[in-house]
Design a protein around this motif. Structure first.
Motif, mmCIF file in Angstrom:
data_model
loop_
_atom_site.group_PDB
_atom_site.id
_atom_site.type_symbol
_atom_site.label_atom_id
_atom_site.label_comp_id
_atom_site.label_asym_id
_atom_site.label_seq_id
_atom_site.Cartn_x
_atom_site.Cartn_y
_atom_site.Cartn_z
ATOM 1 N N ARG A 222 1.183 1.429 -11.718
ATOM 2 C CA ARG A 222 1.118 0.010 -12.069
ATOM 3 C C ARG A 222 0.898 -0.838 -10.820
ATOM 4 O O ARG A 222 0.131 -1.801 -10.840
ATOM 5 C CB ARG A 222 2.411 -0.420 -12.763
ATOM 6 N N LEU A 223 1.590 -0.458 -9.748
ATOM 7 C CA LEU A 223 1.452 -1.208 -8.501
ATOM 8 C C LEU A 223 0.043 -1.082 -7.938
ATOM 9 O O LEU A 223 -0.508 -2.038 -7.392
ATOM 10 C CB LEU A 223 2.469 -0.716 -7.478
ATOM 11 N N LYS A 224 -0.522 0.092 -8.060
ATOM 12 C CA LYS A 224 -1.885 0.321 -7.591
ATOM 13 C C LYS A 224 -2.852 -0.616 -8.311
ATOM 14 O O LYS A 224 -3.720 -1.238 -7.678
ATOM 15 C CB LYS A 224 -2.269 1.788 -7.837
ATOM 16 N N LYS A 225 -2.672 -0.743 -9.610
ATOM 17 C CA LYS A 225 -3.526 -1.638 -10.390
ATOM 18 C C LYS A 225 -3.237 -3.095 -10.051
ATOM 19 O O LYS A 225 -4.157 -3.900 -9.894
ATOM 20 C CB LYS A 225 -3.304 -1.381 -11.876
ATOM 21 N N ARG A 226 -1.956 -3.440 -9.899
ATOM 22 C CA ARG A 226 -1.574 -4.825 -9.633
ATOM 23 C C ARG A 226 -2.155 -5.331 -8.322
ATOM 24 O O ARG A 226 -2.559 -6.480 -8.206
ATOM 25 C CB ARG A 226 -0.045 -4.941 -9.601
ATOM 26 N N HIS A 227 -2.197 -4.458 -7.326
ATOM 27 C CA HIS A 227 -2.665 -4.867 -6.005
ATOM 28 C C HIS A 227 -4.118 -4.475 -5.755
ATOM 29 O O HIS A 227 -4.571 -4.448 -4.614
ATOM 30 C CB HIS A 227 -1.753 -4.286 -4.931
ATOM 31 N N ASN A 228 -4.824 -4.164 -6.849
ATOM 32 C CA ASN A 228 -6.264 -3.898 -6.784
ATOM 33 C C ASN A 228 -6.610 -2.797 -5.788
ATOM 34 O O ASN A 228 -7.554 -2.925 -5.002
ATOM 35 C CB ASN A 228 -7.023 -5.184 -6.429
ATOM 36 N N GLU B 165 -7.374 2.217 6.010
ATOM 37 C CA GLU B 165 -8.021 0.958 6.382
ATOM 38 C C GLU B 165 -7.014 0.018 7.055
ATOM 39 O O GLU B 165 -7.318 -0.628 8.067
ATOM 40 C CB GLU B 165 -8.609 0.301 5.145
ATOM 41 N N ALA B 166 -5.804 -0.055 6.502
ATOM 42 C CA ALA B 166 -4.777 -0.918 7.090
ATOM 43 C C ALA B 166 -4.391 -0.422 8.476
ATOM 44 O O ALA B 166 -4.201 -1.213 9.409
ATOM 45 C CB ALA B 166 -3.552 -0.959 6.182
ATOM 46 N N ALA B 167 -4.256 0.895 8.634
ATOM 47 C CA ALA B 167 -3.908 1.462 9.939
ATOM 48 C C ALA B 167 -4.996 1.160 10.968
ATOM 49 O O ALA B 167 -4.702 0.780 12.113
ATOM 50 C CB ALA B 167 -3.702 2.974 9.810
ATOM 51 N N GLU B 168 -6.251 1.312 10.573
ATOM 52 C CA GLU B 168 -7.346 1.038 11.499
ATOM 53 C C GLU B 168 -7.436 -0.451 11.828
ATOM 54 O O GLU B 168 -7.771 -0.830 12.956
ATOM 55 C CB GLU B 168 -8.669 1.528 10.894
ATOM 56 N N THR B 169 -7.140 -1.297 10.846
ATOM 57 C CA THR B 169 -7.129 -2.740 11.092
ATOM 58 C C THR B 169 -6.106 -3.088 12.161
ATOM 59 O O THR B 169 -6.369 -3.898 13.063
ATOM 60 C CB THR B 169 -6.812 -3.503 9.794
ATOM 61 N N TRP B 170 -4.938 -2.462 12.086
ATOM 62 C CA TRP B 170 -3.895 -2.710 13.091
ATOM 63 C C TRP B 170 -4.330 -2.233 14.470
ATOM 64 O O TRP B 170 -4.154 -2.919 15.480
ATOM 65 C CB TRP B 170 -2.595 -2.041 12.677
ATOM 66 N N VAL B 171 -4.919 -1.044 14.529
ATOM 67 C CA VAL B 171 -5.377 -0.509 15.816
ATOM 68 C C VAL B 171 -6.457 -1.417 16.405
ATOM 69 O O VAL B 171 -6.476 -1.676 17.613
ATOM 70 C CB VAL B 171 -5.902 0.937 15.661
ATOM 71 N N ASP B 172 -7.369 -1.906 15.582
ATOM 72 C CA ASP B 172 -8.391 -2.839 16.060
ATOM 73 C C ASP B 172 -7.748 -4.092 16.651
ATOM 74 O O ASP B 172 -8.229 -4.652 17.639
ATOM 75 C CB ASP B 172 -9.331 -3.243 14.921
ATOM 76 N N ALA B 173 -6.652 -4.536 16.045
ATOM 77 C CA ALA B 173 -5.974 -5.735 16.532
ATOM 78 C C ALA B 173 -5.394 -5.543 17.927
ATOM 79 O O ALA B 173 -5.284 -6.493 18.698
ATOM 80 C CB ALA B 173 -4.861 -6.141 15.562
ATOM 81 N N ILE C 97 0.829 -1.211 0.000
ATOM 82 C CA ILE C 97 0.000 0.000 0.000
ATOM 83 C C ILE C 97 0.863 1.259 0.000
ATOM 84 O O ILE C 97 0.441 2.321 -0.444
ATOM 85 C CB ILE C 97 -0.920 0.001 1.245
ATOM 86 N N LEU C 98 2.108 1.146 0.470
ATOM 87 C CA LEU C 98 2.922 2.335 0.707
ATOM 88 C C LEU C 98 3.349 3.045 -0.568
ATOM 89 O O LEU C 98 3.222 4.262 -0.680
ATOM 90 C CB LEU C 98 4.163 1.964 1.527
ATOM 91 N N SER C 99 3.890 2.317 -1.536
ATOM 92 C CA SER C 99 4.395 2.962 -2.742
ATOM 93 C C SER C 99 3.333 3.786 -3.470
ATOM 94 O O SER C 99 3.592 4.934 -3.841
ATOM 95 C CB SER C 99 5.005 1.917 -3.682
#
Length: 332
Positions: free
Chosen positions: A248-254, A264-272, A201-203
């Motif tokens: 390209r990476l954005k498309k590759r990783h949907n 979303e990833a940050a919130e998923t981690w906080v929920d964990a 997600i970072l790039s």
């Protein structure tokens, strides 16, 4: 986003990261040490942070049963002995890290070294010429030299360092209880989530626009001993190349919306965390260090600032900064 939706997103991420079935030989050593690593099959994607051929990688395989676990439930299961920040007996005389400042895998290695107070010299690699690593047959980063011995690939580096920092910590899995074996497998699954989901997600976020790409390379090139022309070349040529690669990476990783995916990833981690200071409980464990290292690569770029502003991850990140402490790295 509602908590139920975040947990569903977390589940989907874990499923993607943990799809397939791994052989026991592939993960035996990693399973024993409960390190934040993934299969060597994904190493090609981890080190090409500035590769203009793109960042590609095979899916890392682990037991398919983990795909059925909720992220937060799995996280709860691995809260056991935390890795306390303390002075360790392992004291190499000469440690040199060849890195890119914004590379998440380089920052993952630095988080480990900093947490265990292992002094190291930082050598910033020119992302275009890579002249600093001409001496090595390995053309990616990170490269860690420990008393003259070359270590490569972030996960393998940490694996080897962990056995030196914690001698005797690696036990024969056959002697462990079934519960502890399960916990170690869950930890491995969560770290695969870091390497196979969070990192990708970072790039697209760092290089979301031309201006953000230039800002990122402006920050990166201030960290090395580059000439004026090298800085300008890396800043504008590198930024332009990575802007197009990120699409390209954005498309590759949907990824539809890069910022939304990051939040979303940050919130998923906080929920964990489920209200704990760290995933490890009172003190960080290896999963905390993995996420912290990866996110440190973007924390003071525009994407990282937006992430802290628009999600709940800032408090955890601040606690991690305090726990990891002052960097043990230095530049000449």
């Amino acid at each position: 986003m509602f908590p139920q939706m975040r947990r569903a997103a977390g589940l989907a991420a874990v499923r993607r990261a943990a799809g397939g079935i791994a052989s026991a030989d592939q993960h035996h050593r990693l399973f024993q040490a409960a390190l934040f690593t993934s299969s060597s099959a994904n190493s090609s994607s981890r080190s090409h942070w500035f590769s203009y051929n793109g960042i590609a990688g095979d899916k890392v395989a682990t037991h398919a049963v983990f795909g059925t676990m909720l992220f937060s439930t799995a996280a709860t299961a691995i809260v056991e002995e935390a890795q306390a920040k303390e002075t360790v007996k392992f004291r190499p005389k000469d440690v040199v890290l060849y890195q890119y400042e914004a590379c998440p895998f380089c920052n993952k290695v630095k988080a480990f070294l900093d947490y265990y107070d292992i002094p190291y010299k930082v050598v910033e690699v020119n992302p275009l010429s890579k002249k600093e690593t001409k001496w090595s047959e390995y053309k990616k980063v990170p490269i860690l030299m420990v008393d003259g011995v070359q270590m490569v690939d972030s996960s393998d580096i940490i694996d080897k360092l962990y056995t030196k920092v914690n001698p005797g910590a690696v036990t024969d899995s056959a002697e462990e209880s079934e519960e502890k074996k399960w916990r170690r497998h869950v930890l491995l699954t969560l770290i695969i989530w870091v390497d196979n989901h969070l990192v990708h997600i970072l790039s697209p976020n760092i290089y979301r626009s031309i201006s953000e790409a230039i800002d990122s390379f402006d920050y990166i090139t201030t960290m090395g001993n580059f000439s004026f022309m090298e800085k300008m070349s890396a800043k504008y040529v590198g930024a332009g190349a990575m802007y197009f690669i990120s699409k390209r990476l954005k498309k590759r990783h949907n990824i539809t919306d890069e910022r939304a995916a990051l939040y979303e990833a940050a919130e998923t981690w906080v929920d964990a965390l489920q209200g704990r200071d760290f995933l490890g409980g009172a003190k960080p464990n290896l999963a905390d260090l993995a996420v912290f290292g990866v996110l440190k690569s973007i924390r003071y770029l525009r994407a990282g600032q937006d992430m802290v502003q628009h999600t709940r991850i800032g408090d955890w990140y601040d606690r991690m900064e305090n726990a990891v402490g002052v960097s043990a790295g230095f530049r000449e």
